[in-house]
Design an enzyme around this catalytic site. Sequence first.
Site, PDB file in Angstrom:
ATOM      1  N   THR A  96      43.064  20.098  31.329  1.00 45.46           N
ATOM      2  CA  THR A  96      42.372  19.318  31.917  1.00 45.46           C
ATOM      3  C   THR A  96      43.572  18.161  32.574  1.00 45.46           C
ATOM      4  OG1 THR A  96      40.469  19.557  30.755  1.00 45.46           O
ATOM      5  CG2 THR A  96      40.688  17.961  32.503  1.00 45.46           C
ATOM      6  N   PHE A  98      44.112  15.176  34.576  1.00 45.88           N
ATOM      7  CA  PHE A  98      43.878  14.313  34.927  1.00 45.88           C
ATOM      8  C   PHE A  98      44.446  13.240  35.599  1.00 45.88           C
ATOM      9  CE2 PHE A  98      42.298  14.688  30.762  1.00 45.88           C
ATOM     10  CZ  PHE A  98      40.656  14.644  31.250  1.00 45.88           C
TER      11      PHE A  98
END
Length: 201
Positions: A96, A98
């Site tokens: 992921t 960010f």
Amino acid sequence: IIAEHFMSIRHCLMAKSADAVIKTAMSHPQALGQCRHFLRANGIIPVAYADTAAAAAFVAANDDPSAAAIAPPIAAALYGLVAINDAVQDDMSNMTRFVVLSRAPVDRSTLTGTLMTTLIFEVKNIPAALYKAMGGFATNGVNMTKLESYQNGASFAATEFFADIEGAPGDPAVDRALEELRFHCNSVRLLGTYTQTRNRG
């Protein structure tokens, strides 16, 4: 946006007891989707919950020994659960990204390495608008690493795009590409320039 950070995603199956026969697993719908092959293979029924940590807290607070949660491994320690399997995600390479937000932009002179710029733009509602808008990046050799589309409201009158490019305003090629982009768009908004932390190649 002043920085980016990539984090490896690891989903852990946790319950109140190590020898429990698990029938259901609670978690955020996205986490359940990332573990669907594991759940199906083990005959575990997925149950959607608001978020992964809240699912772990719910399992810890209730007396159903057949209920488990799927959450980051640290949640097991936080809520007094037992980690039954600490890698139940279907794709072990899942990451992921960010982004770090700030009220003030970063001083470009302090940035080193390959730079990234994130922007949002709305193309004009005319034939081939996106094709023409993208042309400036291609002809100026600016690499676009991400492009996502969004409908603006429910009118279907305009489409907005979220994009990442390699480079930054002030680079001649990027400036030329952005100038051409603005010509074919109703609006262009730069969201930030920052150092690339993961190669897009």
